[in-house]
Scaffold this active site. Structure first.
Site, PDB file in Angstrom:
ATOM      1  N   HIS A 114       0.788  -1.233   0.000  1.00  0.00           N
ATOM      2  CA  HIS A 114       0.000   0.000   0.000  1.00  0.00           C
ATOM      3  C   HIS A 114       0.813   1.272   0.000  1.00  0.00           C
ATOM      4  O   HIS A 114       0.252   2.368  -0.031  1.00  0.00           O
ATOM      5  CB  HIS A 114      -0.921   0.043   1.228  1.00  0.00           C
ATOM      6  CG  HIS A 114      -2.146  -0.782   1.079  1.00  0.00           C
ATOM      7  ND1 HIS A 114      -3.307  -0.296   0.543  1.00  0.00           N
ATOM      8  CD2 HIS A 114      -2.393  -2.069   1.374  1.00  0.00           C
ATOM      9  CE1 HIS A 114      -4.225  -1.249   0.526  1.00  0.00           C
ATOM     10  NE2 HIS A 114      -3.692  -2.338   1.025  1.00  0.00           N
ATOM     11  N   LYS A 145      -9.398  13.831   4.129  1.00  0.00           N
ATOM     12  CA  LYS A 145      -8.508  12.670   4.130  1.00  0.00           C
ATOM     13  C   LYS A 145      -7.650  12.784   5.385  1.00  0.00           C
ATOM     14  O   LYS A 145      -7.671  13.818   6.046  1.00  0.00           O
ATOM     15  CB  LYS A 145      -7.614  12.669   2.880  1.00  0.00           C
ATOM     16  CG  LYS A 145      -6.944  14.013   2.597  1.00  0.00           C
ATOM     17  CD  LYS A 145      -6.088  13.974   1.348  1.00  0.00           C
ATOM     18  CE  LYS A 145      -6.838  13.990   0.043  1.00  0.00           C
ATOM     19  NZ  LYS A 145      -6.785  12.762  -0.696  1.00  0.00           N
ATOM     20  N   ARG A 146      -6.908  11.746   5.722  1.00  0.00           N
ATOM     21  CA  ARG A 146      -6.018  11.862   6.877  1.00  0.00           C
ATOM     22  C   ARG A 146      -5.057  13.026   6.680  1.00  0.00           C
ATOM     23  O   ARG A 146      -4.715  13.378   5.558  1.00  0.00           O
ATOM     24  CB  ARG A 146      -5.234  10.541   7.058  1.00  0.00           C
ATOM     25  CG  ARG A 146      -6.071   9.432   7.664  1.00  0.00           C
ATOM     26  CD  ARG A 146      -6.524   9.773   9.072  1.00  0.00           C
ATOM     27  NE  ARG A 146      -5.397   9.810   9.968  1.00  0.00           N
ATOM     28  CZ  ARG A 146      -5.091   8.854  10.843  1.00  0.00           C
ATOM     29  NH1 ARG A 146      -5.858   7.797  10.966  1.00  0.00           N
ATOM     30  NH2 ARG A 146      -4.042   8.978  11.615  1.00  0.00           N
ATOM     31  N   LYS A 155       0.189  14.652   1.809  1.00  0.00           N
ATOM     32  CA  LYS A 155      -1.112  14.965   1.200  1.00  0.00           C
ATOM     33  C   LYS A 155      -1.285  16.472   0.985  1.00  0.00           C
ATOM     34  O   LYS A 155      -2.208  16.913   0.309  1.00  0.00           O
ATOM     35  CB  LYS A 155      -2.240  14.401   2.061  1.00  0.00           C
ATOM     36  CG  LYS A 155      -2.298  12.858   2.050  1.00  0.00           C
ATOM     37  CD  LYS A 155      -3.409  12.346   2.967  1.00  0.00           C
ATOM     38  CE  LYS A 155      -3.470  10.823   3.062  1.00  0.00           C
ATOM     39  NZ  LYS A 155      -4.189  10.183   1.938  1.00  0.00           N
ATOM     40  N   THR A 182      -8.483   6.743  -2.657  1.00  0.00           N
ATOM     41  CA  THR A 182      -9.811   6.266  -3.013  1.00  0.00           C
ATOM     42  C   THR A 182     -10.828   7.383  -2.796  1.00  0.00           C
ATOM     43  O   THR A 182     -11.906   7.368  -3.404  1.00  0.00           O
ATOM     44  CB  THR A 182     -10.229   5.038  -2.179  1.00  0.00           C
ATOM     45  OG1 THR A 182      -9.962   5.311  -0.794  1.00  0.00           O
ATOM     46  CG2 THR A 182      -9.480   3.795  -2.625  1.00  0.00           C
ATOM     47  N   LYS A 225     -14.433   8.564  -4.870  1.00  0.00           N
ATOM     48  CA  LYS A 225     -15.748   8.859  -4.272  1.00  0.00           C
ATOM     49  C   LYS A 225     -16.242  10.224  -4.722  1.00  0.00           C
ATOM     50  O   LYS A 225     -17.433  10.410  -5.002  1.00  0.00           O
ATOM     51  CB  LYS A 225     -15.657   8.801  -2.743  1.00  0.00           C
ATOM     52  CG  LYS A 225     -15.194   7.468  -2.194  1.00  0.00           C
ATOM     53  CD  LYS A 225     -14.838   7.587  -0.699  1.00  0.00           C
ATOM     54  CE  LYS A 225     -14.040   6.392  -0.217  1.00  0.00           C
ATOM     55  NZ  LYS A 225     -13.401   6.648   1.090  1.00  0.00           N
TER      56      LYS A 225
HETATM   57  C1  LIG Z   1     -12.162   7.012   1.479  1.00  0.00           C
HETATM   58  C2  LIG Z   1     -11.799   7.399   2.842  1.00  0.00           C
HETATM   59  C3  LIG Z   1     -10.461   7.672   3.167  1.00  0.00           C
HETATM   60  C4  LIG Z   1      -9.354   7.657   2.138  1.00  0.00           C
HETATM   61  O1  LIG Z   1      -9.261   8.940   1.548  1.00  0.00           O
HETATM   62  P1  LIG Z   1      -8.001   9.342   0.638  1.00  0.00           P
HETATM   63  O2  LIG Z   1      -8.382  10.675   0.104  1.00  0.00           O
HETATM   64  O3  LIG Z   1      -7.904   8.315  -0.435  1.00  0.00           O
HETATM   65  O4  LIG Z   1      -6.820   9.387   1.522  1.00  0.00           O
HETATM   66  C5  LIG Z   1     -10.158   8.036   4.466  1.00  0.00           C
HETATM   67  N1  LIG Z   1     -11.110   8.119   5.411  1.00  0.00           N
HETATM   68  C6  LIG Z   1     -12.408   7.881   5.134  1.00  0.00           C
HETATM   69  C7  LIG Z   1     -13.418   8.007   6.217  1.00  0.00           C
HETATM   70  C8  LIG Z   1     -12.793   7.502   3.848  1.00  0.00           C
HETATM   71  O5  LIG Z   1     -14.076   7.247   3.587  1.00  0.00           O
END
Ligand SMILES: *Cc1c(COP(=O)(O)O)cnc(C)c1O
Length: 797
Positions: free
Chosen positions: A346, A534-535, A540, A642, A646
């Protein structure tokens, strides 16, 4: 169980009375939720049993997905949707004066994960069941999931998460299937009847008790299992200090490490990993023996997939059972193991590659350590034979080196498949990070670009858009997301585009109301909702986003006639509690937010919102209401992402670097339907290797940068002294390791273009439609089909 609304109401009321012991009028929403949840759970129990029987009888090949994280979110509505009873239940409840959405608020998010990796595991479970594939998850039943985040005075405060406070209606405790896990102690080696045998003496044993959750496929009779292990004291452990033993045991499944890619090197973490692995492998092998008599052809009927390296001890654990318990010789045990285990990598961030110090590993897992040592010895011997005298290479590739066990090396050597999670990521693995291994085992390496459960992230999260889609192209997209391409027919249909725009605005208004409720800040749903959720991590680059907001602010202050499309910048992000720098960025976002939001001169041109406690259920509110998706990681650092998918499937346009799956988004939608900017991965990697970037030059030559960076430390923000010095230093003193200043101009430029594009609404909606229409590729159904065909060799049942 029930076939119409009236039957549903009857059964529900009866159950409610029985489970709560109260009359209907006395029942709380929580009572209602508990009754409905357990009713749905029981509703599927027959299909659940039948699914398992089918798998057993057909002797189908099955896959077991081992993951230290599952970020499930809430299950009630998704389960109702998948069972096809959402409408009956929602309107039946309505008749009784109960609102299903209110009831959903009673369910706690199952937040047994940090972010993308854990959410991927949850999306995969949905796709496996919906595609009728025999695949089950194994994980840990953490008592406390990822911490609950509060923002106090702009700072992140962490509270223990309590998802089990009211129990968990979805789980079934199967304590009769508990298995015993051994830690510590000593291994005694003896000759018995001419063979070496190994006895693990004085071990401290812990019981792993399974709690099973049904994983319900969409409109299918398939109900798979997510088995979560709970650590409990074992009855037979002869212990002096019983209380201490009990405490230590229970701590194993007490808490999810709030640790996203940095590793803390704690004994407890390694204990958790082995606990998950040993309980799962023991169970899988026991069931297999029962069905097939022996483990000789295990690899023909079973796949064990490890999600990142956290469960990599599955490899030595399988070897242990095959050799010590079933009497296999090494070579056959190795053949079976390495043909059963497959591995997903990952990350290529070196600080995130797990390694365990021998001083912890060896005493905690003495027999497993012996096996890892032997795997390493044989592997180094093989290297020596192929590359005689190349000590440097052996040192680089060894599984045990410098007093550490290197988990990724063990994973690659002990599995038959190694996959990356997006094209670029897999290429970087092959050509750089894992290049020496790629040279050795070229056929193991493959790519499986991540995906998302479109039935959660579109069908469930965005009911209005889903209804419009279904009205126009029918329902087939729910089963096969690639059918979304049928929407392309409407790209020049202005009434369709207007309907899309209207739905987006309605979703934005819902989020605006939520924002007002949480923060008392009013935002205008006609502004661009520009979102980064995101985190929180340096790579990032939330910082790039914030510096750009500071620049816009400065610009408006200097020139009140400056025209920029009104924007609401929305953030959501948890920082790992020990990640000092990430917490500083959270404070900075909130500080900028206060300054901007309170400035009357700025009015509605810019608003900055930080939504606390980002998690799956909040994410479901945000994606449908987003116009712009911020995917601005330093190129080469984000394996896939991911969140980007979304957003895309909800019609947001991506502003992004050419990193992770952004590249594949661009390939699908074309350059005209995405806003890309910044350094490419190869440029970043080139700078990293050869130098040549001086952040200070960008500071000196770009007054926008200089002004914003200076404001971090020159008293511009009242009441925060020295607070942001670490950020200032990271940019200038440490030469900006994530190329924030380098990419600033290009980011500001593309943001200006975004502002202009948004004014041309028809064109914008057309771009949005193009994104939705091409997002089918990113359904985890597609990803899982690829895993099933190309890695696991499993077939629908
Ligand atoms: C999809 C998702 C992530 C991953 O987000 P990235 O932008 O790909 O880092 C993290 N936390 C939650 C709650 C998510 O639904």
């Amino acid at each position: 169980m029930f076939s119409n609304k009236d039957e549903f109401k009857q059964i529900f009321l009866k159950r409610l009375e029985m489970s709560s012991g109260k009359s209907f009028s006395e029942c709380s929403l929580q009572d209602n939720y508990q009754a409905l949840g357990s009713m749905v759970r029981e509703f599927v129990s027959n299909d659940w049993i039948m699914t398992n029987e089918r798998y057993m009888k057909g002797k189908q090949k099955q896959v077991y997905y081992l993951s230290i994280e599952y970020l499930l979110g809430k299950l009630l509505r998704q389960n109702l949707i998948n069972l096809g009873i959402e409408d009956i239940v929602e309107s039946g409840l309505m008749d009784l004066g109960i609102c299903l959405s209110d009831m959903e608020e009673m369910e706690a998010d199952a937040g047994l994960g940090n972010g993308g990796l854990g959410r991927l595991a949850a999306c995969f479970l949905d796709s496996l069941a919906s595609l009728h594939l025999p695949g089950h998850g194994y994980g840990i039943r953490y008592k406390h999931g990822l911490f609950e985040q509060k923002i106090v005075d702009g700072y992140q405060v962490e509270l223990p998460e309590q998802w089990l406070r009211n129990g968990n209606v979805w789980e079934v405790n199967k304590s009769d299937l508990a298995v015993s896990i051994s830690f510590w102690g000593k291994v005694e080696t003896r000759m018995e009847n001419g063979r070496l045998v190994f006895h693990h003496l004085n071990a401290e044993t812990v019981n792993a008790v399974p709690y099973d959750l049904p994983v319900i496929g969409y409109m299918s009779k398939t109900v798979n299992t997510l088995r979560l292990w709970n650590a409990e004291p074992s009855q037979f452990s002869p212990h002096k200090d019983i209380l201490k033993y009990k405490r230590e045991t229970e701590s194993i499944s007490e808490i999810l490490y709030p640790d996203d890619s940095h590793d803390e090197g704690k004994i407890l973490r390694l204990k958790q990993q082995y606990f998950l692995v040993s309980a799962s492998i023991q169970t899988i092998l026991k069931n297999y023996r029962k069905l097939y008599g022996s483990l000789h052809s295990l690899h023909e009927h079973v796949c064990i997939h490890i999600n990142d390296t956290h469960p990599v001890l599955a490899i030595p654990e399988m070897m242990r059972i095959l050799i010590d318990e079933d009497g296999f010789d090494w070579d056959e045990a190795w053949f079976i193991t390495t043909n059963t285990i497959s591995y997903t990598n990952h990350t290529t961030l070196s600080e995130a590659l797990e390694k365990w110090p021998l001083r912890i590993f060896r005493p905690l897992l003495p027999r497993i350590y012996m096996i890892v040592e032997e795997i390493n010895r044989r592997f180094c011997e093989e290297l020596w034979n192929r590359f005689p005298g190349d000590w440097e290479r052996i040192a680089k590739q060894a599984i045990i080196a410098d007093e550490y066990v290197k988990m990724a090396h063990l994973a690659i050597v002990g599995s038959y498949s190694v996959n990356g999670v997006a094209k670029l990521h897999t290429e970087i693995l092959k050509s750089r990070e894992m290049n020496l291994f790629y040279q050795l085992f070229p056929n193991k390496f493959n790519n499986k670009t991540n995906g998302i459960a479109h039935r959660r992230w579109l069908l469930k999260a965005n009911p209005k858009l889903s209804a419009l889609i279904t009205d126009s192209i029918g329902t087939s997209w729910i089963h096969s997301a690639s059918e979304l391409s049928g929407l392309l027919r409407y790209q020049n249909d202005s009434s369709f585009l207007e309907q899309m725009a209207k739905i987006k605005t309605e979703n934005k208004q819902i989020l605006a109301d939520f924002i007002y409720e949480k923060t008392s800040i009013a935002v205008d749903s006609n502004s661009i909702f520009d979102v980064q959720v995101k985190r929180l991590h340096a790579y990032k680059r939330q910082l790039l986003n914030v510096l750009h907001i500071m620049y816009l602010y400065n610009r408006i202050k200097e020139d009140s006639s400056f025209e920029c499309a009104p924007r609401v910048f929305i953030f959501g992000a948890k920082a790992s509690p020990g990640y000092y720098y990430a917490k500083k960025i959270i404070k900075l976002i909130n500080t900028v937010a206060d300054k901007v939001n309170q400035d009357l001169q700025i009015a509605d041109r810019i608003k900055v919102i930080f939504l606390e406690n980002y998690r799956v259920s909040l994410a479901e509110k945000i994606f449908p209401a987003s116009d712009v998706s911020e995917q601005i990681s330093t190129a080469s650092k984000e394996a896939s992402g991911t969140g980007n998918m979304k957003f895309m499937i909800n019609g947001a346009l991506t502003v992004g670097t050419l990193d992770g799956a952004n590249i594949e988004i661009r390939e699908l939608v074309g350059d005209a339907n995405i806003f890309t900017f910044g350094l490419s991965a190869s440029e970043v990697l080139h700078y990293q290797q050869h130098g040549g970037y001086q952040s200070i030059e960008y500071y000196h030559h770009d007054s926008r940068i200089r002004q914003a960076v200076d404001q971090l430390v020159n008293g511009f923000f009242p009441g925060v002294q020295n607070e942001f010095e670490p950020i200032f230093d990271s940019l200038l003193g440490e030469n900006d390791q994530y190329y924030v200043l380098k990419d600033f101009a290009s980011y500001a430029g593309i943001q200006e273009i975004i502002g202009e594009s948004y004014k041309k609404q028809q064109q914008w909606q057309k771009m949005s439609l193009n994104n939705i229409a091409h997002a089918g590729y990113f359904s985890s159904d597609r990803t899982i089909k690829e895993y099933a065909d190309e890695i696991w060799g499993i077939k629908p049942v």
